[in-house]
Design a protein around this motif. Structure first.
Motif, PDB file in Angstrom:
ATOM      1  N   MET A  21       1.885  -9.484   5.452  1.00 20.47           N
ATOM      2  CA  MET A  21       3.207  -8.752   5.220  1.00 20.47           C
ATOM      3  C   MET A  21       2.959  -7.734   4.135  1.00 20.47           C
ATOM      4  O   MET A  21       3.571  -6.715   4.239  1.00 20.47           O
ATOM      5  N   LEU A  22       1.863  -7.944   3.117  1.00 20.46           N
ATOM      6  CA  LEU A  22       1.959  -6.803   2.288  1.00 20.46           C
ATOM      7  C   LEU A  22       1.068  -5.841   3.011  1.00 20.46           C
ATOM      8  O   LEU A  22       1.351  -4.560   2.602  1.00 20.46           O
ATOM      9  N   GLN A  23       0.245  -5.695   3.958  1.00 22.55           N
ATOM     10  CA  GLN A  23      -0.481  -4.487   4.698  1.00 22.55           C
ATOM     11  C   GLN A  23       0.676  -3.805   5.651  1.00 22.55           C
ATOM     12  O   GLN A  23       0.260  -2.953   5.976  1.00 22.55           O
ATOM     13  N   GLN A  24       1.736  -4.619   5.915  1.00 24.67           N
ATOM     14  CA  GLN A  24       2.539  -3.957   6.944  1.00 24.67           C
ATOM     15  C   GLN A  24       3.316  -2.790   6.081  1.00 24.67           C
ATOM     16  O   GLN A  24       3.765  -2.985   4.853  1.00 24.67           O
ATOM     17  N   ARG A  42       1.066 -14.189   3.978  1.00 27.11           N
ATOM     18  CA  ARG A  42       1.436 -13.165   2.790  1.00 27.11           C
ATOM     19  C   ARG A  42       0.631 -11.752   2.836  1.00 27.11           C
ATOM     20  O   ARG A  42       1.203 -10.663   2.636  1.00 27.11           O
ATOM     21  N   ALA A  43      -0.590 -12.144   2.888  1.00 31.95           N
ATOM     22  CA  ALA A  43      -1.415 -10.745   2.933  1.00 31.95           C
ATOM     23  C   ALA A  43      -1.069  -9.671   4.078  1.00 31.95           C
ATOM     24  O   ALA A  43      -0.799  -8.624   4.111  1.00 31.95           O
TER      25      ALA A  43
END
Length: 255
Positions: free
Chosen positions: A251-254, A248-249
């Motif tokens: 994916m948020l950074q992408q 999840r982390a």
């Protein structure tokens, strides 16, 4: 596997959430009782390996006394065990480990079950199941293997229902040396082929009911529209939790 596909595949999984059971295994105990009626006359019961706790839920709903209350020094009329190890896929090894778990549960049972009581436990059917049954036969008057309708046909699991508990002569079980006390006169290693026992094998549950190996549509005729429900008892600190957080982390950074 998505949530809806899992629900669609397993009708007992979906019904367990709708009816408030912690796991689909609740139906296995209910269907076993439909055939053997071992809840009758029971006031005190013990659930071994009680996680996530669906069998304890069933006991609480069926018995007069709460299973979480102390029994004031009285022994139980019923002991149940739905425990199982993480299977390896090597059937001989899985059967052996499960048999050892059942024997450990039996050892505890000899300390807490009253004379004439009942013991119900999960077993794995294999080429040496008769040896385990012979060991159980030393403690009980009557045994039977059963397969609930809610147990998948593809699974090796079955349940042994043991009635009429009695302590063998000169047997003094010890929690420090389970079932191997030299004074117990129970010589497991000396069992011969002639001493092996073949138990009756019965099916439990309505044969016209849901088939645990079939897929059912989410919206079924005569039922309310499908609505997703969270599990009654979600996993506590599952081993994959850390990996999910990292994903999840990322994916948020992408961008």
């Amino acid at each position: 596997m998505g949530r809806s596909s899992k629900d669609k595949r397993d009708i007992y999984y979906r019904n367990a959430k709708e009816e408030g059971w912690r796991a689909r295994s609740a139906y296995k105990l209910l269907q076993l009782d439909e055939t053997f009626h071992f809840f009758e006359g029971v006031h005190n019961a013990v659930d071994l390996c009680a996680a996530p706790g669906s069998w304890s839920q069933v006991l609480s709903s069926k018995l007069e006394a709460s299973v979480i209350e102390l029994m004031d020094g009285k022994k139980a009329e019923l002991v149940v065990c739905d425990g199982a190890p993480d299977v390896t896929g090597l059937h001989d090894m899985d059967e052996y480990i499960q048999a050892q778990l059942v024997l450990a549960a039996l050892n505890i049972t000899t300390h807490i079950l009253k004379e004439g009581g009942t013991f119900v436990a999960k077993v794995f059917r294999g080429k040496d199941i008769d040896i385990l049954c012979k060991q159980l036969e030393l403690y009980f008057d009557k045994l039977c293997l059963a397969k609930p309708r809610s147990s998948r046909t593809s699974s090796l699991e079955a349940f042994v229902v043991c009635n009429g508990f009695h302590m063998p002569p000169n047997c003094r079980p010890s929690l420090f040396n389970p079932l191997l006390n030299p004074d117990s006169c129970l010589q497991w290693d000396s069992l011969t082929e002639e001493e092996r026992v073949v138990l009756p094998y019965v099916s439990c549950g309505d044969l016209s009911g849901f088939d645990s190996d079939c897929s059912y549509p989410l919206n079924m005729q005569g039922h309310a529209p499908y609505q997703y429900r969270e599990p009654v008892q979600p996993p506590i600190n599952p081993p994959y939790e850390h990996a999910v957080k990292l994903k999840r982390a990322n994916m948020l950074q992408q961008p």
